[in-house]
Design an enzyme around this catalytic site. Structure first.
Site, mmCIF file in Angstrom:
data_model
loop_
_atom_site.group_PDB
_atom_site.id
_atom_site.type_symbol
_atom_site.label_atom_id
_atom_site.label_comp_id
_atom_site.label_asym_id
_atom_site.label_seq_id
_atom_site.Cartn_x
_atom_site.Cartn_y
_atom_site.Cartn_z
ATOM 1 N N LYS A 173 0.666 -1.473 0.186
ATOM 2 C CA LYS A 173 -0.257 0.133 -0.224
ATOM 3 C C LYS A 173 1.162 1.404 -0.228
ATOM 4 C CE LYS A 173 -1.765 2.893 2.457
ATOM 5 N NZ LYS A 173 -1.902 3.779 1.358
ATOM 6 N N GLY A 204 -5.139 3.355 -1.593
ATOM 7 C CA GLY A 204 -6.180 3.735 -0.499
ATOM 8 C C GLY A 204 -5.336 5.044 0.380
ATOM 9 N N GLY A 206 -4.004 5.320 4.564
ATOM 10 C CA GLY A 206 -4.046 4.691 5.468
ATOM 11 C C GLY A 206 -4.919 3.715 6.710
ATOM 12 N N GLY A 210 -5.413 0.801 4.930
ATOM 13 C CA GLY A 210 -3.781 0.080 5.237
ATOM 14 C C GLY A 210 -4.269 -0.556 6.626
ATOM 15 N N GLU A 248 9.948 1.880 10.424
ATOM 16 C CA GLU A 248 10.476 3.164 10.349
ATOM 17 C C GLU A 248 9.904 4.064 10.155
ATOM 18 O OE1 GLU A 248 13.736 2.389 10.312
ATOM 19 O OE2 GLU A 248 13.914 0.115 9.247
HETATM 20 P P1 NAD Z 1 2.556 8.478 7.657
HETATM 21 O O1 NAD Z 1 2.452 7.878 9.066
HETATM 22 O O2 NAD Z 1 0.970 9.216 7.543
HETATM 23 O O3 NAD Z 1 1.341 7.071 6.412
HETATM 24 C C1 NAD Z 1 2.896 6.385 6.138
HETATM 25 C C2 NAD Z 1 1.758 5.559 5.291
HETATM 26 O O4 NAD Z 1 1.035 4.753 6.248
HETATM 27 C C3 NAD Z 1 1.027 5.844 4.530
HETATM 28 O O5 NAD Z 1 0.760 4.969 3.229
HETATM 29 C C4 NAD Z 1 -0.372 6.212 4.594
HETATM 30 O O6 NAD Z 1 -1.327 5.855 4.170
HETATM 31 C C5 NAD Z 1 -0.467 4.359 6.458
HETATM 32 N N1 NAD Z 1 -1.191 4.717 6.739
HETATM 33 C C6 NAD Z 1 -2.014 5.463 7.578
HETATM 34 N N2 NAD Z 1 -2.362 5.830 8.474
HETATM 35 C C7 NAD Z 1 -2.756 4.324 8.692
HETATM 36 C C8 NAD Z 1 -3.457 2.454 9.271
HETATM 37 N N3 NAD Z 1 -3.829 2.802 10.335
HETATM 38 N N4 NAD Z 1 -3.097 1.542 9.582
HETATM 39 C C9 NAD Z 1 -1.934 1.316 8.090
HETATM 40 N N5 NAD Z 1 -1.495 1.864 7.430
HETATM 41 C C10 NAD Z 1 -1.776 3.641 7.804
HETATM 42 O O7 NAD Z 1 3.921 9.183 7.023
HETATM 43 P P2 NAD Z 1 3.927 10.275 6.308
HETATM 44 O O8 NAD Z 1 3.133 11.591 5.923
HETATM 45 O O9 NAD Z 1 3.549 9.653 4.491
HETATM 46 O O10 NAD Z 1 5.721 10.230 5.818
HETATM 47 C C11 NAD Z 1 6.117 10.811 6.977
HETATM 48 C C12 NAD Z 1 6.968 10.431 7.834
HETATM 49 O O11 NAD Z 1 7.269 9.254 7.656
HETATM 50 C C13 NAD Z 1 7.848 11.189 8.474
HETATM 51 O O12 NAD Z 1 7.546 10.856 9.695
HETATM 52 C C14 NAD Z 1 9.431 10.388 8.492
HETATM 53 O O13 NAD Z 1 9.951 11.088 9.490
HETATM 54 C C15 NAD Z 1 8.955 8.786 8.000
HETATM 55 N N6 NAD Z 1 9.823 9.112 7.223
HETATM 56 C C16 NAD Z 1 10.724 7.354 7.750
HETATM 57 C C17 NAD Z 1 11.728 6.791 7.018
HETATM 58 C C18 NAD Z 1 12.468 6.118 7.878
HETATM 59 O O14 NAD Z 1 12.866 5.539 7.227
HETATM 60 N N7 NAD Z 1 12.317 6.026 9.497
HETATM 61 C C19 NAD Z 1 11.738 7.329 5.944
HETATM 62 C C20 NAD Z 1 10.871 7.595 4.927
HETATM 63 C C21 NAD Z 1 9.742 8.435 5.875
#
Ligand code: NAD
Length: 481
Positions: A173, A204, A206, A210, A248
């Site tokens: 996803k 779709g 999260g 998700g 991560e």
């Molecule tokens: P996010 O947590 O909003 O979303 C990430 C993914 O998770 C998306 O595909 C989203 O649709 C999905 N998601 C959201 N809620 C969910 C749920 N309840 N169940 C399952 N899936 C769900 O993050 P974002 O805004 O897309 O990314 C930014 C964040 O990612 C920042 O905090 C950044 O530091 C972090 N990040 C970390 C790394 C790492 O390797 N540590 C790498 C890149 C980004």
């Protein structure tokens, strides 16, 4: 208007309920595509298809699976330009970056794991009296790979390549904010003949699909990259169902500058670690600690270099800084700026949005921003902004900076700039971060463990770590006396 389809059972298909999410080109501030808002009926089809595919994919030799991954990588390489442009339109990052970072890294991920799986070995332990143990590593079954928007193709392939290489089927996803390159990726999978059901990409949001993916009883493990808040929700769901999970998450990374460092190299790299990808890299250094003897010089030179960054149309080759990924994230960064101002700290430069003329006049741009005198008690000092903003802080001694660097709930990465070997080793040993660079930043070797401590995550990716995560050890003990 472009339409994105799910990739289920080897085919591009519409979502069953015909619901879609608007996809924006953030540099134009306009909707340019629609992405499926998938529902449980789409997930049911995906799981059914993966279940059918699982045994034959698992039983295929590592060499054959590897060959398919190499073919996918080669096909992306042929379409390098198309992928890079799509990533820039979808995400707002400069085309130069999509070309030189995002797409090549995605290709490398696929090639790395295609080759790792044929070079992998398992352990054996012998005992006296004709007994030997050997440990097999079996794929887990059907696994979920959930990825964020900041490196859409790169981070998607970073997960699915190891999962597929060792014989799992994957339900992926991608972020609903940037789904386009995952869609192009599914077309490549069809072209190279990836067996149907081995990979299903279900698009779709999260909180809806998700969450359903994480909860689904047939999903054996969840590999997630994204925000800490989401990571905690996923961890809670997965642990109650006894699922393996790799997280991560976010960071509030320190950049530590000692006065004996290679100054020019440090300055050039610290501009990248602060503002690369508009500051939207989990590894960006949001807190810069500078030894007091060079603080004034650093501040002057750093501001001068930051002012040289050209903000503008990400499709232009002269642009260094593109747009912020979405309107919501743009407002989140601006509200962080307001909190910084309310706290009494001051912006040396930036601290505001930027209007770009012409085609990008409705886009979401923010100036590179540098803060001074930010109180270490404020939320802004403690929380990830994930935008083009850094704060500058003075320190005197090695022990003091170790304490300052550790003064955060996060523990993803850190950079130490010094020419003193003892200082470098000592600080690297004492700071609580999963990835420590000395005299460099974001220098990646895919064999090394990648991941964070504390609120930055759980588990590691990269090299053997991903192979171990996506497999289950099975020990066989033989008495051959
Ligand atoms: P996010 O947590 O909003 O979303 C990430 C993914 O998770 C998306 O595909 C989203 O649709 C999905 N998601 C959201 N809620 C969910 C749920 N309840 N169940 C399952 N899936 C769900 O993050 P974002 O805004 O897309 O990314 C930014 C964040 O990612 C920042 O905090 C950044 O530091 C972090 N990040 C970390 C790394 C790492 O390797 N540590 C790498 C890149 C980004």
């Amino acid at each position: 208007m472009k339409t994105i389809f799910n990739y289920i059972d080897g085919k591009l298909v519409k979502p069953k309920k015909a619901n879609y999410i608007d996809v924006f080109n953030p540099s134009r501030g306009k909707v340019y595509a629609k992405c499926p808002e998938s529902s449980s009926s789409d997930l049911t089809l995906a799981i059914k298809s993966s279940k059918k595919a699982l045994n034959s994919w698992k039983e295929l030799s590592n060499e054959k699976r590897s060959k398919i991954l190499f073919n996918i990588a080669n096909e992306i390489e042929k379409k390098h330009k198309e992928f890079a442009i799509a990533e820039t339109i979808d995400n707002g990052k400069p085309l130069n970056d999509s070309r030189s970072i995002d797409v090549p890294r995605a290709i490398n991920n696929l090639r790395f794991y295609a080759s790792a799986v044929i070079n992998d070995s398992s352990e054996s332990h012998s005992l006296p009296n004709n007994v030997i143990n050997y440990t097999l590593r079996d794929p887990l079954g059907i696994v979920a790979c959930i990825s964020p928007w900041n490196y859409p193709l790169h981070l998607l392939t970073w997960k699915i390549a190891p999962a597929l290489a060792i014989g799992n089927c994957v339900i992926a996803k991608p972020s609903e904010v940037t789904p386009m390159t995952a869609y192009l990726f599914s077309k490549v999978c069809i072209k190279v003949g990836l067996p149907k059901g081995v990979l299903n990409i279900v698009h779709g949001s999260g909180g809806n699909i998700g969450q359903e993916i994480v909860e689904h009883p047939d999903i054996k493990a969840v590999s997630f990259t994204g925000g800490t808040k989401t990571g905690k929700i996923i961890s809670k769901t997965a642990s109650s169902l006894l699922k393996k999970v790799s997280l991560e998450l976010g960071g509030k990374n320190p950049i530590i500058v000692f006065d004996d460092c290679n100054y020019e190299e440090m300055l050039k790299t610290t501009i990248k670690s602060s503002f690369g990808n508009q500051g939207q890299i989990c590894l960006c250094g949001e807190r810069i600690f500078i030894q007091d003897s060079i603080y004034t010089k650093f501040k002057k030179d750093f501001v001068k270099e930051a002012k040289k960054l050209k903000i503008g149309d990400p499709l232009k080759s002269t642009t260094n800084q593109g747009s912020i990924v979405s309107k919501a994230h743009y407002h989140k960064i601006l509200s962080y700026f307001n909190a910084v101002k309310d706290s009494g700290a001051k912006f040396i430069i930036g601290g505001r949005s930027k209007k770009v003329r012409g085609d990008c006049s409705d886009g979401w741009f923010i100036e590179p921003s540098i803060v001074e005198d930010l109180s270490r008690k404020t939320k802004c000092y403690k929380e990830e902004a994930f935008g083009p903003v850094v704060s500058l802080h003075k320190f005197k001694t090695r022990d003091e900076v170790i304490q300052l660097a550790n003064e955060t709930n996060y523990g993803l990465s850190a950079s130490i700039w010094t020419s003193n070997l003892k200082t470098a080793h000592k600080v690297a040993q004492m700071i609580d971060f999963g990835i420590v660079w000395v005299n460099t930043w974001n220098l990646r070797d895919l064999r090394t463990p990648f991941g964070g401590m504390k609120d930055s995550g759980l588990g590691r990716e990269g090299g053997k770590e991903s192979i171990r995560f996506f497999s289950e050890p099975k020990n066989v003990c033989i008495n051959y006396s």
